[in-house]
Design a protein around this motif. Structure first.
Motif, PDB file in Angstrom:
ATOM      1  N   ILE A 262      15.780  -8.731 -16.109  1.00  0.00           N
ATOM      2  CA  ILE A 262      16.732  -9.541 -16.864  1.00  0.00           C
ATOM      3  C   ILE A 262      17.713 -10.242 -15.933  1.00  0.00           C
ATOM      4  N   SER A 263      18.074  -9.562 -14.859  1.00  0.00           N
ATOM      5  CA  SER A 263      19.030 -10.131 -13.907  1.00  0.00           C
ATOM      6  C   SER A 263      18.417 -11.308 -13.155  1.00  0.00           C
ATOM      7  N   ASP A 264      19.261 -12.217 -12.707  1.00  0.00           N
ATOM      8  CA  ASP A 264      18.822 -13.332 -11.864  1.00  0.00           C
ATOM      9  C   ASP A 264      19.000 -13.028 -10.386  1.00  0.00           C
ATOM     10  N   ALA A 265      19.448 -11.821 -10.077  1.00  0.00           N
ATOM     11  CA  ALA A 265      19.720 -11.463  -8.688  1.00  0.00           C
ATOM     12  C   ALA A 265      18.442 -11.508  -7.861  1.00  0.00           C
ATOM     13  N   ARG A 266      18.563 -11.950  -6.636  1.00  0.00           N
ATOM     14  CA  ARG A 266      17.417 -12.045  -5.730  1.00  0.00           C
ATOM     15  C   ARG A 266      17.165 -10.683  -5.087  1.00  0.00           C
ATOM     16  N   GLY A 267      15.900 -10.248  -5.092  1.00  0.00           N
ATOM     17  CA  GLY A 267      15.548  -9.007  -4.405  1.00  0.00           C
ATOM     18  C   GLY A 267      15.607  -9.186  -2.904  1.00  0.00           C
ATOM     19  N   GLU A 268      16.173  -8.220  -2.195  1.00  0.00           N
ATOM     20  CA  GLU A 268      16.403  -8.384  -0.761  1.00  0.00           C
ATOM     21  C   GLU A 268      15.622  -7.409   0.114  1.00  0.00           C
ATOM     22  N   ARG A 269      15.014  -6.368  -0.473  1.00  0.00           N
ATOM     23  CA  ARG A 269      14.350  -5.355   0.363  1.00  0.00           C
ATOM     24  C   ARG A 269      12.959  -5.817   0.809  1.00  0.00           C
ATOM     25  N   ASN A 270      12.593  -5.417   2.031  1.00  0.00           N
ATOM     26  CA  ASN A 270      11.267  -5.780   2.526  1.00  0.00           C
ATOM     27  C   ASN A 270      10.229  -4.757   2.053  1.00  0.00           C
ATOM     28  N   GLY A 271       8.976  -5.019   2.386  1.00  0.00           N
ATOM     29  CA  GLY A 271       7.898  -4.181   1.886  1.00  0.00           C
ATOM     30  C   GLY A 271       7.969  -2.747   2.344  1.00  0.00           C
ATOM     31  N   GLY A 272       8.386  -2.531   3.586  1.00  0.00           N
ATOM     32  CA  GLY A 272       8.482  -1.158   4.085  1.00  0.00           C
ATOM     33  C   GLY A 272       9.475  -0.332   3.296  1.00  0.00           C
ATOM     34  N   ALA A 273      10.572  -0.949   2.889  1.00  0.00           N
ATOM     35  CA  ALA A 273      11.598  -0.229   2.126  1.00  0.00           C
ATOM     36  C   ALA A 273      11.152   0.055   0.699  1.00  0.00           C
ATOM     37  N   LEU A 274      10.122  -0.632   0.234  1.00  0.00           N
ATOM     38  CA  LEU A 274       9.675  -0.477  -1.149  1.00  0.00           C
ATOM     39  C   LEU A 274       8.545   0.544  -1.308  1.00  0.00           C
ATOM     40  N   PHE A 275       7.973   0.998  -0.184  1.00  0.00           N
ATOM     41  CA  PHE A 275       6.907   1.994  -0.291  1.00  0.00           C
ATOM     42  C   PHE A 275       7.437   3.264  -0.931  1.00  0.00           C
ATOM     43  N   GLU A 276       6.613   3.869  -1.774  1.00  0.00           N
ATOM     44  CA  GLU A 276       7.005   5.118  -2.434  1.00  0.00           C
ATOM     45  C   GLU A 276       5.792   6.033  -2.550  1.00  0.00           C
ATOM     46  N   PHE A 277       6.012   7.305  -2.347  1.00  0.00           N
ATOM     47  CA  PHE A 277       4.938   8.285  -2.526  1.00  0.00           C
ATOM     48  C   PHE A 277       5.163   9.025  -3.833  1.00  0.00           C
ATOM     49  N   ASP A 278       4.189   8.921  -4.717  1.00  0.00           N
ATOM     50  CA  ASP A 278       4.251   9.583  -6.019  1.00  0.00           C
ATOM     51  C   ASP A 278       3.493  10.900  -5.921  1.00  0.00           C
ATOM     52  N   ALA A 279       4.223  11.976  -5.696  1.00  0.00           N
ATOM     53  CA  ALA A 279       3.587  13.287  -5.510  1.00  0.00           C
ATOM     54  C   ALA A 279       2.795  13.718  -6.733  1.00  0.00           C
ATOM     55  N   ASP A 280       3.242  13.317  -7.918  1.00  0.00           N
ATOM     56  CA  ASP A 280       2.531  13.705  -9.136  1.00  0.00           C
ATOM     57  C   ASP A 280       1.140  13.078  -9.218  1.00  0.00           C
ATOM     58  N   ALA A 281       0.956  11.910  -8.600  1.00  0.00           N
ATOM     59  CA  ALA A 281      -0.338  11.226  -8.658  1.00  0.00           C
ATOM     60  C   ALA A 281      -1.277  11.632  -7.530  1.00  0.00           C
ATOM     61  N   HIS A 282      -0.751  12.347  -6.541  1.00  0.00           N
ATOM     62  CA  HIS A 282      -1.550  12.688  -5.353  1.00  0.00           C
ATOM     63  C   HIS A 282      -2.528  13.819  -5.639  1.00  0.00           C
ATOM     64  N   GLU A 283      -3.774  13.620  -5.199  1.00  0.00           N
ATOM     65  CA  GLU A 283      -4.787  14.665  -5.322  1.00  0.00           C
ATOM     66  C   GLU A 283      -4.462  15.794  -4.337  1.00  0.00           C
ATOM     67  N   PRO A 284      -4.239  17.014  -4.841  1.00  0.00           N
ATOM     68  CA  PRO A 284      -3.816  18.108  -3.950  1.00  0.00           C
ATOM     69  C   PRO A 284      -4.957  18.663  -3.111  1.00  0.00           C
ATOM     70  N   GLY A 285      -4.577  19.361  -2.025  1.00  0.00           N
ATOM     71  CA  GLY A 285      -5.538  20.122  -1.230  1.00  0.00           C
ATOM     72  C   GLY A 285      -6.066  19.394  -0.007  1.00  0.00           C
ATOM     73  N   PRO A 286      -6.725  20.167   0.899  1.00  0.00           N
ATOM     74  CA  PRO A 286      -7.331  19.576   2.100  1.00  0.00           C
ATOM     75  C   PRO A 286      -8.477  18.635   1.731  1.00  0.00           C
ATOM     76  N   LYS A 287      -8.714  17.662   2.614  1.00  0.00           N
ATOM     77  CA  LYS A 287      -9.796  16.705   2.387  1.00  0.00           C
ATOM     78  C   LYS A 287     -10.469  16.398   3.718  1.00  0.00           C
ATOM     79  N   THR A 288     -11.765  16.134   3.669  1.00  0.00           N
ATOM     80  CA  THR A 288     -12.540  15.886   4.882  1.00  0.00           C
ATOM     81  C   THR A 288     -12.964  14.430   4.950  1.00  0.00           C
ATOM     82  N   LEU A 289     -12.645  13.797   6.067  1.00  0.00           N
ATOM     83  CA  LEU A 289     -12.978  12.394   6.297  1.00  0.00           C
ATOM     84  C   LEU A 289     -13.637  12.259   7.657  1.00  0.00           C
ATOM     85  N   LEU A 290     -14.854  11.721   7.694  1.00  0.00           N
ATOM     86  CA  LEU A 290     -15.597  11.534   8.938  1.00  0.00           C
ATOM     87  C   LEU A 290     -15.710  12.836   9.728  1.00  0.00           C
TER      88      LEU A 290
END
Length: 492
Positions: A262-290
């Protein structure tokens, strides 16, 4: 003795072509001129720094979406009202989603493309700018996806530019965590099947349409393996794709609130500052890759996996092949690939040292004009040749779209093709010639000599046939068109 032939090769092969007077500066030490620009600059080009931040790009799409929903209404009733008020169907069509979408983002897109082009045509570090374009294409985020339409410029600014002279692992992490990549490849929709969000859907974050994500999305994981690191022949399997997708579940970005829309304010944060880790969505436990098991918890698991992928021998080979294809030949020489891959591995993915190995490769200074310039490179070459400093409003995006390469709008995650066959079609070559003619007509004047301009841009690389054709031209505009359309200007 200054070597103008090597200077022309350096300017066109590693940069975007010289501005007037630049060839003689380069000729003193062509390799040194290239290498000096591999250092990471301290500041952004002013045109790029002035572009909106990633947060503002996200808000732009969110505000458009919210407005469309608020103004949705009943289509049939709207048509009845239009008929009563004498509004034509064509006028009404302008209110359609597609028309409104294009109109809403046109100015933002035009400004971003102009900034990118002006940064390249005015740069004192064209080698660095070319590398920005290379890596931005390697880690493609495209406006072709509606939800990501505003994000490619800020993605390039945040995830690519700060790391062009640094470590590949840092660029890989920055690109994978940026909201541009997360939205473009749908990782924000990914939820582990055994995560808290999957076990209790009420804990899952709502999507803009009101629903909730329900499972793992493999898009980002697949492209990290296939396009960003190992390459399609890098030895991974579908099981590795699934494992990496599980490892990076929960990698998302901070959502704006309704009040922010609703606001007309300009967003000022860059992409790095916007990253977020959603622990609830993360698949738990060890995982094997390559073949390696990752037991870390949370976001650290994904970071560890990306760091190992960045250091994998297949990644070194894949990156070296792409660099040699871009700078040397469509079928890159094996000796150069091995030399560049070894430098990548030896330096732990240091991109400056990797490029220095390429610049030191004798193959990079042989076979002039082996590469056919893509439309954006070609247009920048002409603009630099005449010392242009600013584009007419909308001119850059219109011309490049006609020539088949609208910046920030690659057709897929694999980016723009880097071989001549993709661009040497009858229609696309004709569009280039039309551009050369139109550009020549716009800038021609009696005191602008096409021969002098050709000498300044190409040096000894301007062939006798081209020189003769220009000298026989009936007007300055025709002479310029012959120069700009010549094979020597189209190749590097």
């Amino acid at each position: 003795m200054p070597d103008l032939s090597l200077a022309a090769l350096a300017a066109h092969r590693f940069g975007f072509g010289p501005r007037p007077g630049e060839l003689r500066t380069i000729a003193g030490d062509p390799r040194g001129w290239v290498k000096a620009q591999l250092r990471q600059p301290d500041t952004l080009p002013p045109q790029i720094a002035a572009l909106p931040a990633a947060e503002d790009d996200l808000l732009a799409f969110g505000r458009w979406l919210a407005r469309r929903r608020l103004n949705g209404g009943n289509a049939a009733r709207l048509e009845e009202r239009a008929e009563r008020q004498g509004v034509t169907q064509e006028e009404l069509r302008r209110l359609s989603v597609e028309e409104d979408f294009v109109e809403n983002f046109r100015e933002r897109a035009t400004r971003a493309v102009a900034a990118r082009l002006e940064a390249a045509i005015t740069s004192e570090r064209p080698v660095h700018e070319r590398l920005v374009h290379f890596w931005s294409n390697h880690f493609t985020v495209s406006t072709a996806k509606p939800a990501a339409i505003a994000l490619p410029p800020s993605f390039e600014k945040d995830a690519i530019r700060p790391h062009v002279g640094g470590k590949f692992a840092d660029m890989l992490r920055a690109s994978s965590k940026h909201p541009g990549m997360i939205v473009y490849l749908d990782n924000w929709l990914s939820v582990g099947p055994n995560s808290a969000s999957a076990q209790n859907p009420r804990r899952a974050r709502r999507l803009p349409g009101g629903g909730r994500p329900t499972g793992i999305n493999e898009n980002l994981a697949r492209e990290i393996l296939e396009l960003h690191t190992l390459g399609v022949t890098g030895g991974y399997t579908q099981a590795d794709v699934q494992s990496l997708a599980a490892i990076i579940t929960g990698w998302t970005y901070q959502r704006a609130r309704l009040r922010d829309f609703i606001s007309d304010a300009r967003g000022e944060r860059n992409g790095g500052a916007l990253f977020e880790f959603d622990a609830d969505a993360h698949e738990p436990g060890p995982k094997t890759l390559l073949g390696r098991t990752y037991r870390q918890e949370g976001v650290a698991q994904g970071e560890a996996a990306l760091n190992d992928l960045a250091r994998h021998p297949a990644t070194a080979r894949f990156i070296a092949t792409k660099l040699c294809r871009h700078y040397i030949a469509d079928a890159p020489p094996e000796a150069a690939i091995v030399r560049v891959a070894n430098a990548f591995e030896r330096s732990d993915g240091d991109l400056r040292e990797t490029m220095e190995a390429l610049v030191d490769s004798p193959e990079a200074w042989e076979t002039p004009r082996a590469k056919f310039k893509r439309p954006e490179e070609y247009a920048i070459t002409l603009l630099r040749a005449v010392d242009a400093r600013q584009l007419p409003p909308g001119a850059g995006i219109a011309a490049l779209t006609a020539m088949g390469q609208r910046p920030y709008a690659a057709p897929g995650p694999d980016g723009w093709a880097d071989i001549a066959d993709a661009w040497l079609t009858a229609d696309l070559v004709w569009k280039r010639l039309e551009f050369a003619q139109a550009f020549s007509n716009r800038i021609a004047r009696a005191d602008l000599s096409p021969i002098a301009l050709g000498d300044a841009c190409l040096g000894p690389a301007m062939g006798d046939e081209t020189r003769t054709a220009i000298m026989r031209a009936e007007s300055p505009a025709q002479g310029l068109a012959l120069l700009f359309g010549a094979p020597e200007m189209q190749r590097r």
